[in-house]
Design a protein around this motif. Sequence first.
Motif, short mmCIF file in Angstrom:
data_model
loop_
_atom_site.label_atom_id
_atom_site.label_comp_id
_atom_site.label_asym_id
_atom_site.label_seq_id
_atom_site.Cartn_x
_atom_site.Cartn_y
_atom_site.Cartn_z
N GLY A 1 0.80 -1.21 0.00
CA GLY A 1 0.00 0.00 0.00
C GLY A 1 0.83 1.26 0.00
O GLY A 1 2.04 1.23 0.23
N ILE A 2 0.15 2.36 -0.29
CA ILE A 2 0.76 3.68 -0.20
C ILE A 2 -0.32 4.66 0.27
O ILE A 2 -1.46 4.62 -0.20
CB ILE A 2 1.39 4.13 -1.54
CG1 ILE A 2 2.13 5.45 -1.35
CG2 ILE A 2 0.36 4.22 -2.65
CD1 ILE A 2 3.11 5.78 -2.45
N ASP A 3 0.04 5.48 1.23
CA ASP A 3 -0.90 6.46 1.80
C ASP A 3 -2.21 5.79 2.23
O ASP A 3 -3.29 6.33 2.02
CB ASP A 3 -1.18 7.59 0.81
CG ASP A 3 0.07 8.40 0.49
OD1 ASP A 3 0.94 8.53 1.38
OD2 ASP A 3 0.18 8.88 -0.66
N ASN A 4 -2.10 4.61 2.81
CA ASN A 4 -3.25 3.86 3.32
C ASN A 4 -4.24 3.46 2.22
O ASN A 4 -5.44 3.36 2.46
CB ASN A 4 -3.95 4.63 4.45
CG ASN A 4 -4.65 3.70 5.42
OD1 ASN A 4 -4.25 2.56 5.61
ND2 ASN A 4 -5.71 4.17 6.02
N LYS A 5 -3.72 3.25 1.00
CA LYS A 5 -4.55 2.81 -0.12
C LYS A 5 -3.80 1.74 -0.90
O LYS A 5 -2.57 1.66 -0.84
CB LYS A 5 -4.82 3.98 -1.08
CG LYS A 5 -5.61 5.12 -0.49
CD LYS A 5 -5.86 6.19 -1.55
CE LYS A 5 -6.48 7.41 -0.93
NZ LYS A 5 -5.54 8.47 -0.66
N LEU A 6 -4.56 0.94 -1.65
CA LEU A 6 -3.92 -0.01 -2.57
C LEU A 6 -3.33 0.78 -3.73
O LEU A 6 -3.98 1.66 -4.27
CB LEU A 6 -4.94 -1.02 -3.11
CG LEU A 6 -5.47 -2.07 -2.15
CD1 LEU A 6 -6.55 -2.90 -2.83
CD2 LEU A 6 -4.34 -2.96 -1.67
N PRO A 7 -2.10 0.46 -4.14
CA PRO A 7 -1.48 1.20 -5.25
C PRO A 7 -1.93 0.69 -6.62
O PRO A 7 -1.48 1.18 -7.64
CB PRO A 7 0.01 0.97 -5.03
CG PRO A 7 0.11 -0.26 -4.23
CD PRO A 7 -1.16 -0.40 -3.44
N TRP A 8 -2.79 -0.30 -6.66
CA TRP A 8 -3.29 -0.87 -7.91
C TRP A 8 -4.77 -1.12 -7.76
O TRP A 8 -5.32 -1.14 -6.66
CB TRP A 8 -2.58 -2.20 -8.22
CG TRP A 8 -2.65 -3.16 -7.07
CD1 TRP A 8 -3.72 -3.94 -6.69
CD2 TRP A 8 -1.62 -3.41 -6.10
NE1 TRP A 8 -3.41 -4.65 -5.55
CE2 TRP A 8 -2.12 -4.35 -5.17
CE3 TRP A 8 -0.31 -2.95 -5.94
CZ2 TRP A 8 -1.37 -4.83 -4.11
CZ3 TRP A 8 0.43 -3.43 -4.88
CH2 TRP A 8 -0.11 -4.36 -3.97
N HIS A 9 -5.43 -1.33 -8.90
CA HIS A 9 -6.83 -1.75 -8.91
C HIS A 9 -6.89 -2.98 -9.79
O HIS A 9 -6.74 -2.89 -11.01
CB HIS A 9 -7.76 -0.66 -9.43
CG HIS A 9 -9.19 -1.10 -9.48
ND1 HIS A 9 -9.94 -1.27 -8.34
CD2 HIS A 9 -9.99 -1.46 -10.52
CE1 HIS A 9 -11.16 -1.70 -8.69
NE2 HIS A 9 -11.20 -1.83 -10.00
N LEU A 10 -7.06 -4.13 -9.17
CA LEU A 10 -7.06 -5.40 -9.89
C LEU A 10 -8.37 -6.12 -9.56
O LEU A 10 -8.49 -6.78 -8.53
CB LEU A 10 -5.84 -6.24 -9.47
CG LEU A 10 -5.59 -7.53 -10.23
CD1 LEU A 10 -5.44 -7.27 -11.73
CD2 LEU A 10 -4.33 -8.21 -9.68
#
Length: 160
Positions: free
Chosen positions: A17-26
């Motif tokens: 993750g980055i900034d409390n988010k997933l860095p991809w959308h899969l």
Amino acid sequence: MSSLSIIVATDSKLGIGIDNKLPWHLPEDLAHFKRTTTGHAIIMGRKTFESIGRPLPNRRNIVVTRNHEWQHAGVEVVASLDAARALLDQELAFIIGGAEIYSQSMELANELVVTEIQQEFACDAFFPVINPLIWKETGREKHFSKEKNLHFAFVTYKKI
């Protein structure tokens, strides 16, 4: 005692993750996550819960936080991973993040369900290294997302 599994998606450098988010959308991984965890307890840290924003349906949502004041409708709040485990009877539970909870639960879990994404992303949170002296790969399903142009695999590890 309940059975404890960890479910996670990682990039090629174990980024999660980055900034409390997933860095991809899969989408294929999200569907796999839903299929795997529906009907079971899920245990997560408060920041992971806040990044999701709501209790996940058809699952028992347990949030670990040191903030004794924190609460949210539809979730059970506990102060530690041990307290979360104490709530469970014989049910299967999945640890769903974040990085601190993953680190704390590696020695407690008996299974890892890992989506390995074959690309590196900018990440500030990482999954612990999977030690081959402790974990044995027992299954691997390779996939390719045409929509996202990503190779990935659903990989299962069992504790030796």
